[in-house]
Enzyme design. Structure first.
Site, PDB file in Angstrom:
ATOM      1  N   TRP A 132     -43.705   5.730  21.051  1.00  0.00           N
ATOM      2  CA  TRP A 132     -45.153   5.852  20.795  1.00  0.00           C
ATOM      3  C   TRP A 132     -45.365   5.707  19.282  1.00  0.00           C
ATOM      4  CZ3 TRP A 132     -47.981  10.837  19.577  1.00  0.00           C
ATOM      5  CH2 TRP A 132     -49.364  10.669  19.674  1.00  0.00           C
ATOM      6  N   ASP A 184     -40.544  14.922  24.280  1.00  0.00           N
ATOM      7  CA  ASP A 184     -41.992  14.714  24.348  1.00  0.00           C
ATOM      8  C   ASP A 184     -42.316  14.424  25.802  1.00  0.00           C
ATOM      9  OD1 ASP A 184     -44.619  14.027  24.119  1.00  0.00           O
ATOM     10  OD2 ASP A 184     -44.322  12.350  22.726  1.00  0.00           O
ATOM     11  N   ALA A 203     -45.512  13.938  28.070  1.00  0.00           N
ATOM     12  CA  ALA A 203     -46.978  13.806  28.045  1.00  0.00           C
ATOM     13  C   ALA A 203     -47.534  13.293  29.373  1.00  0.00           C
ATOM     14  CB  ALA A 203     -47.395  12.859  26.919  1.00  0.00           C
ATOM     15  N   LYS A 257     -53.280  14.167  29.937  1.00  0.00           N
ATOM     16  CA  LYS A 257     -53.280  13.175  31.018  1.00  0.00           C
ATOM     17  C   LYS A 257     -53.227  13.841  32.388  1.00  0.00           C
ATOM     18  CE  LYS A 257     -51.949  11.133  27.223  1.00  0.00           C
ATOM     19  NZ  LYS A 257     -52.127   9.992  26.398  1.00  0.00           N
TER      20      LYS A 257
HETATM   21  C1  LMR Z   1     -51.437   6.300  24.194  1.00  0.00           C
HETATM   22  O1  LMR Z   1     -50.239   6.123  23.929  1.00  0.00           O
HETATM   23  O2  LMR Z   1     -52.218   5.364  24.437  1.00  0.00           O
HETATM   24  C2  LMR Z   1     -51.965   7.710  24.289  1.00  0.00           C
HETATM   25  O3  LMR Z   1     -50.955   8.631  24.048  1.00  0.00           O
HETATM   26  C3  LMR Z   1     -53.156   7.922  23.454  1.00  0.00           C
HETATM   27  C4  LMR Z   1     -52.865   7.981  22.004  1.00  0.00           C
HETATM   28  O4  LMR Z   1     -53.238   8.979  21.380  1.00  0.00           O
HETATM   29  O5  LMR Z   1     -52.276   7.038  21.456  1.00  0.00           O
END
Ligand code: LMR
Length: 394
Positions: free
Chosen positions: A127, A208, A210, A243
């Site tokens: 991410w 992590d 999520a 989420k």
């Molecule tokens: C994403 O990866 O799209 C989500 O986790 C939202 C974000 O905050 O980037």
């Protein structure tokens, strides 16, 4: 003073959201930011969330501060959801945080205090906000291979080879389930190998998580995190409620520090509360209280689990339909990985140029690294995306 400010790099995911909104075309498909959408394109408030909020409106008689760590009942409920009984409660320090991002940030600040020399290892890719926050905090970091762009699965041999270089005390960030951005996940046997390596290297896992409930189910998605927490002396776990409870804007998350013993947990707890105080004092409460209400009420919890399961199964159906449509158009099964990936995302594994071409020619918005939010699709847009993929020559 402000004249000296440099322009900050735009966040790739959030700037895509803005570009999508600004596109005047009727026919456009938003596969960008990781937000669940139903078949009509809406991000609904979950039934149990509405009911819990109503209950709070009716029954809540104060808005006075909670503790610095948030409401202890929230920590207990979330530790139960994520860890089950994998670790004794007395070994865990936990604080409520503003969303999963808040938990990541607090974890990194904790690492900086406890082990300033530690390198934080990130999957390549990960991410984008992980490396961004790490860089902002000036924490040393390194990458390990993760994605095999030929198979669109995990490059496990590459990952293990790169992780040979970790030093004692380094921190390895792993996605507990539903890897973002790839959708490619480790098997149970691979998790065992990773845990054994991290133990041998005396490294600290940092999970992590999520998207619990978006992959193979609430329990199955927590299995790897529980395996890690039960298998090592110390680890960090950042969990998001954005989420799986659909409460994105309420900013609800938790950071858990699994420590060696109760004494270490008390120290970690004190430091986590201190870090909350330094950064924002008390963490947001509304979303946390909604989550606690749901998790501790059997009827609300059952309804939440049922709705989350509908969401999960809907995404699996979309994955399968997309893979089927691509097979139909290409007479080839090379896109079957889309049905095997898990979670909200799949990485298509193509170039930024072809991603741009799909946007220009077909109004398809996916992140430049070819990450697609599967929940942004519906039965009507699947053929549009499949056609765009084939036309672009992916
Ligand atoms: C994403 O990866 O799209 C989500 O986790 C939202 C974000 O905050 O980037």
């Amino acid at each position: 003073m402000f004249d000296t400010l440099a322009a900050q790099p735009a966040d790739k995911i959030l700037s895509l959201m803005a570009a999508y909104r600004a596109d005047p075309r009727e026919a456009k498909v938003d596969l960008g930011v990781g937000v669940y959408k139903d078949a009509s394109g809406k991000t609904p408030v979950m039934r149990a969330v509405k009911a819990a909020e109503q209950r709070l409106v009716d029954a809540q008689d104060t808005k006075a501060y909670t503790g610095l760590a948030g409401d202890p009942a929230f920590s207990d409920a979330m530790i139960g959801l994520v860890l089950g009984d994998a670790v004794e409660r007395e070994r865990i320090g936990a604080v409520a945080t503003p969303g999963g991002t808040g938990a990541i940030r607090q974890a990194l600040e904790l690492i900086k205090l406890a082990a300033p020399e530690a390198t934080v290892w990130l999957s390549n890719p990960t991410w984008p906000n992980h490396p961004s926050i790490i860089k902002f905090l000036g924490i040393p970091s390194a990458e390990y291979r993760y994605f095999d762009s030929a198979t669109r699965g995990v490059d496990f041999a590459g990952m293990m080879e790169d992780l040979q270089a970790i030093k004692a005390g380094d921190v390895v960030l792993l996605h507990g389930c539903c890897h973002n951005p790839t959708g490619a996940n480790l098997s149970g046997a691979q998790w065992h190998e990773v845990i054994a390596l991290l133990k041998a290297k005396e490294a600290i896992p940092f999970i992590d998580i999520a998207y619990q409930g978006f992959g193979d189910g609430l329990e199955a998605d927590a299995a790897a995190t529980r395996l890690v927490a039960a298998g090592v002396d110390e680890c960090l776990i950042a969990a998001s409620c954005s989420k799986n409870f659909g409460i994105y804007r309420e900013r609800t998350g938790i950071l858990m520090a699994v420590t060696r013993n109760a004494e270490a947990a008390t120290k970690a707890q004190g430091t986590l509360s201190f870090l909350n105080r330094q950064n924002y004092s008390f963490p947001p409460d509304h979303g946390a209280r909604v989550v606690t209400t749901i998790l501790t009420d059997p009827a609300l919890r059952a309804d939440w689990e049922a709705e989350l399961e509908e969401v999960r199964l809907g995404m699996l159906t979309l994955r399968q339909s997309l893979a089927d449509e691509l097979k139909r158009l290409t007479n080839d099964d090379r896109f079957d990985f889309l049905a095997h990936h898990r979670g909200m995302f799949s990485r298509l594994g193509t170039t930024p140029e072809l991603v741009e071409k799909m946007r220009a020619d077909h109004g398809i918005y996916m992140v430049g690294d070819s990450r697609m939010n599967i929940a942004g699709l519906n039965e009507a847009t699947i053929p549009v995306l499949a056609r765009a993929i084939v036309d672009a020559g992916v």
